[in-house]
Motif scaffolding. Structure first.
Motif, PDB file in Angstrom:
ATOM      1  N   VAL A   1     -14.027  -4.270  -7.694  1.00  0.00           N
ATOM      2  CA  VAL A   1     -14.014  -4.707  -6.303  1.00  0.00           C
ATOM      3  C   VAL A   1     -15.425  -4.596  -5.731  1.00  0.00           C
ATOM      4  CG1 VAL A   1     -13.144  -4.190  -3.998  1.00  0.00           C
ATOM      5  CG2 VAL A   1     -11.584  -4.170  -5.946  1.00  0.00           C
TER       6      VAL A   1
ATOM      7  N   LYS B   1      -6.703  -2.373  -7.331  1.00  0.00           N
ATOM      8  CA  LYS B   1      -6.358  -3.749  -7.679  1.00  0.00           C
ATOM      9  C   LYS B   1      -5.281  -3.719  -8.741  1.00  0.00           C
ATOM     10  CE  LYS B   1     -10.638  -2.994  -9.766  1.00  0.00           C
ATOM     11  NZ  LYS B   1     -10.835  -1.643  -9.287  1.00  0.00           N
TER      12      LYS B   1
ATOM     13  N   VAL C   1      -4.739  -6.493  -3.863  1.00  0.00           N
ATOM     14  CA  VAL C   1      -5.732  -5.447  -3.647  1.00  0.00           C
ATOM     15  C   VAL C   1      -5.237  -4.613  -2.476  1.00  0.00           C
ATOM     16  CG1 VAL C   1      -8.128  -4.977  -2.973  1.00  0.00           C
ATOM     17  CG2 VAL C   1      -7.629  -6.876  -4.521  1.00  0.00           C
TER      18      VAL C   1
ATOM     19  N   THR D   1      -3.009  -1.020 -13.054  1.00  0.00           N
ATOM     20  CA  THR D   1      -3.717  -0.955 -11.781  1.00  0.00           C
ATOM     21  C   THR D   1      -4.983  -0.141 -11.965  1.00  0.00           C
ATOM     22  OG1 THR D   1      -1.566  -0.938 -10.665  1.00  0.00           O
ATOM     23  CG2 THR D   1      -3.477  -0.358  -9.338  1.00  0.00           C
TER      24      THR D   1
END
Length: 183
Positions: free
Chosen positions: A54, A99, A154, A175
């Protein structure tokens, strides 16, 4: 559940809560490389399994403006149905951005501070699995947010809040998360 990464409950398999326990459960938490290496984006030292995070999508200008962004100990969580990370508060009260790559996962987050002190005393490190007990239903009703994460989602929340994650799909859930200190 042994100690581990930033959530204090990582590294182990979340045990079932109110369920019958007849379905086998496996959950790997806080998975990362054992040795640090240079990340392909930016060249910082990391142990993350992710080649792109991210942080990379946010951009260096924004992520570097924060007091601290932890990509070094980023964790990956892999779990089968009704496994997960039990109710806990992270050891460090920073923000988590996660995420979800595959599978579906329920994430429950409770209010910060004294509002959840009694809840935490009653259910500390317990994973709520079907069928839920009445006390578990009441605890979920007190959550400030219960969200179903699907592939590509997200999520952003504070690790200082009590939280729990439960894999709910028949397929494995995968995840990953990063942590940062915001202003």
């Amino acid at each position: 559940v042994g100690g581990g990464g930033s959530d204090g409950g990582g590294g182990g398999g979340g045990s079932g809560g109110g369920g019958s326990g007849s379905e086998p459960r496996a959950y790997l938490g806080e998975v990362r490389w054992g040795q640090k290496y240079r990340h392909p984006v930016g060249g910082s030292w990391v142990k993350t399994l992710c080649a792109v995070d991210v942080k990379d999508y946010v951009g260096a200008g924004r992520s570097d403006a924060l007091p601290y962004y932890d990509r070094y100990d980023e964790g990956v969580f892999v779990g089968g149905r009704f496994s997960g990370s039990p109710l806990h508060v992270d050891q460090i009260g920073w923000s988590n951005v996660g995420k979800n790559f595959s599978g579906r996962k329920l994430l429950a987050v409770w209010p910060h501070g004294e509002a959840t002190a009694d809840l935490f005393r009653q259910h500390c490190y317990r994973l709520f699995t079907p069928p839920l007990q009445p006390a578990e239903e009441a605890a979920l009703a007190a959550a400030c947010k219960v969200a179903l994460l699907t592939p590509g989602d997200v999520v952003l929340f504070s690790g200082a809040n009590a939280h729990m994650a439960l894999s709910v799909s028949a397929s494995l859930s995968l995840t990953a998360y990063e942590s940062f200190v915001n202003l």
